[in-house]
Enzyme design. Structure first.
Site, PDB file in Angstrom:
ATOM      1  N   ASP A   1      46.210  37.032  29.626  1.00 41.34           N
ATOM      2  CA  ASP A   1      45.033  37.893  29.500  1.00 41.34           C
ATOM      3  C   ASP A   1      45.340  39.190  28.768  1.00 41.34           C
ATOM      4  OD1 ASP A   1      46.610  38.523  31.682  1.00 41.34           O
ATOM      5  OD2 ASP A   1      44.975  38.581  33.133  1.00 41.34           O
TER       6      ASP A   1
ATOM      7  N   HIS B   1      47.952  38.528  42.582  1.00 42.41           N
ATOM      8  CA  HIS B   1      47.044  39.455  43.268  1.00 42.41           C
ATOM      9  C   HIS B   1      46.796  39.104  44.729  1.00 42.41           C
ATOM     10  CE1 HIS B   1      46.105  41.639  39.685  1.00 42.41           C
ATOM     11  NE2 HIS B   1      45.500  40.629  39.081  1.00 42.41           N
TER      12      HIS B   1
END
Length: 409
Positions: A267, A148
């Site tokens: 995740d 990210h």
């Protein structure tokens, strides 16, 4: 193509910095570098280290980071400390906001922050260099996968984008890189970095959100080289498999990558506090098993994952897949047994969360992505368009890329 059952041995090079678990994001922070240490200990307990080469990564330095990140941002990361953020001077708060550090909860300032960046990014760059030298078939850095981070902003619990840096390193020796990710969020900044080049194809299976729409497919020379599968809550093993295998199979046929980077964010597992998918560890690992079966040089990275024992379970299991070993579901004795209470098992069960991805959703998305792949030029040949300017790749590296022999696979 090799079969899913391919269990052949590979030369696996595993990168681990022993100090990685000492870094601490802070109280109530969900990201815990300790998960890498627990993963490593579980790997040792299963004796997987006997089937691969263990390496301490070379620590990255500022010059490595500047191949993607801005000089001002890197200088800021070098200087910021928990003490300096309390300085009342307006320039301090301005820079914190400008670089998105210590502003939101996912970019805290902690002690030895820059050294932490050097460690996790160094692992990914070292893994890429290992593949470049054809000294391994598979290279692993579970501490990496910070997808990210922007050129001049921290994001998503990361501070430097080791994924982009590793791909830039691979582009020195490989003509075409296929980047795949199976974590919960979209790999936005990896796609952004390479959206206008045909030398990198990105394929992301992620939760539908603000980025990574199926209609986002790249620009210019990179048009159709970004593939996005935005999925709904409750994604299970069966649905992911029905999408992942045909899309990756076709991408391999059309694009013929010389190296693959797989980001294995945990995740997307069932029960993650920040994810809403419902994958089992086996279902997650099946994606790696399928990618491995093509026998193309492969880099495996970590990523998100906020239930520490499940992250360790998953990445240990996937290390076993990389080396071609099967693991007993009963965990061996290890230094962190308390984390694996009460059952002390390797695998976890999915929850009863409803899968909102209907069969028609998966079929429609699959057909859309396969249609996009039909627009991709079959195995684009060198000369390619230049590597994105953000890489600042040296002219010598481009010459090396042109002169290299085909990689051993």
């Amino acid at each position: 193509m090799a079969s899913l059952a391919d269990g052949g041995k590979r030369r696996v090079s595993y990168f681990y910095e022993p100090m990685i678990g000492d870094y601490y994001y802070g109280v109530n922070q969900p990201t815990k570098p300790q998960r890498i240490r627990v993963t490593h200990n579980l790997i040792l307990s299963y004796n997987l280290h006997r089937h691969m080469e263990i390496n301490h990564p070379d620590l990255a330095d500022a010059s490595d980071f500047e191949k993607f990140h801005s000089l001002e941002y890197i200088n800021f990361l070098k200087s910021v400390t928990p003490e300096t953020v309390t300085d009342p001077h307006p320039s301090v708060s301005e820079n914190l906001k400008r670089f998105n550090v210590d502003v939101d909860w996912d970019g805290p300032v902690f002690h030895n922050l820059f050294d932490y960046c050097r460690a996790y990014a160094g692992g990914s760059i070292s893994a890429a260099a290992k593949l470049n030298r054809q000294e391994a078939d598979i290279a692993i850095n579970w501490a990496g996968g910070m997808h990210h981070v922007k050129k001049d902003k921290a994001s998503g619990f990361g501070y430097v984008n080791d994924v982009v840096l590793a791909i830039l390193e691979l582009l020195k020796s490989f003509k075409r890189v296929l980047y795949i990710e199976i974590g919960f969020p979209h790999g936005d900044e990896v796609e952004e970095a390479f959206k206008d080049t045909d030398r990198v194809m990105t394929v992301s299976f992620h939760k539908v959100g603000d980025t990574g729409d199926i209609s986002d497919y790249g620009e210019g020379k990179g048009q159709y080289y970004s593939l996005n599968a935005p999925l709904k809550d409750g994604l299970d093993d069966f649905s992911l498999r029905g999408l992942f295998i045909p899309v990756i199979h076709r991408a391999m046929e059309i694009y013929e990558p010389e190296v693959i980077v797989l980001q294995c964010g945990a995740d997307s597992l069932a029960g993650d506090p920040f994810g809403t998918f419902n994958l089992s560890i086996k279902g997650h690992g099946d994606c790696l098993q399928y990618v491995r079966s093509f026998n193309v040089p492969l880099m495996i990275l970590g990523g998100g994952g906020y239930t520490l024992p499940n992250v360790a379970r998953c990445w240990c299991y996937e290390t076993a897949i990389a080396v071609g070993e099967q693991l007993d579901n009963d965990l061996p004795g290890n230094d962190y047994m308390k984390y694996f209470r009460p059952d002390y098992k390797l695998h976890i069960l999915p929850t009863n969360r409803q899968n909102l991805n209907t069969r028609l959703d998966i079929i429609t998305m699959r057909e859309t992505l396969l249609a996009q792949l039909s627009l991709v030029m079959h195995a684009p040949s060198v000369p390619f368009q230049d590597t994105p300017s953000s890489s600042q790749a040296t002219e010598a590296a481009e010459v090396d890329m042109e002169k290299r022999n085909d990689p051993r696979i």
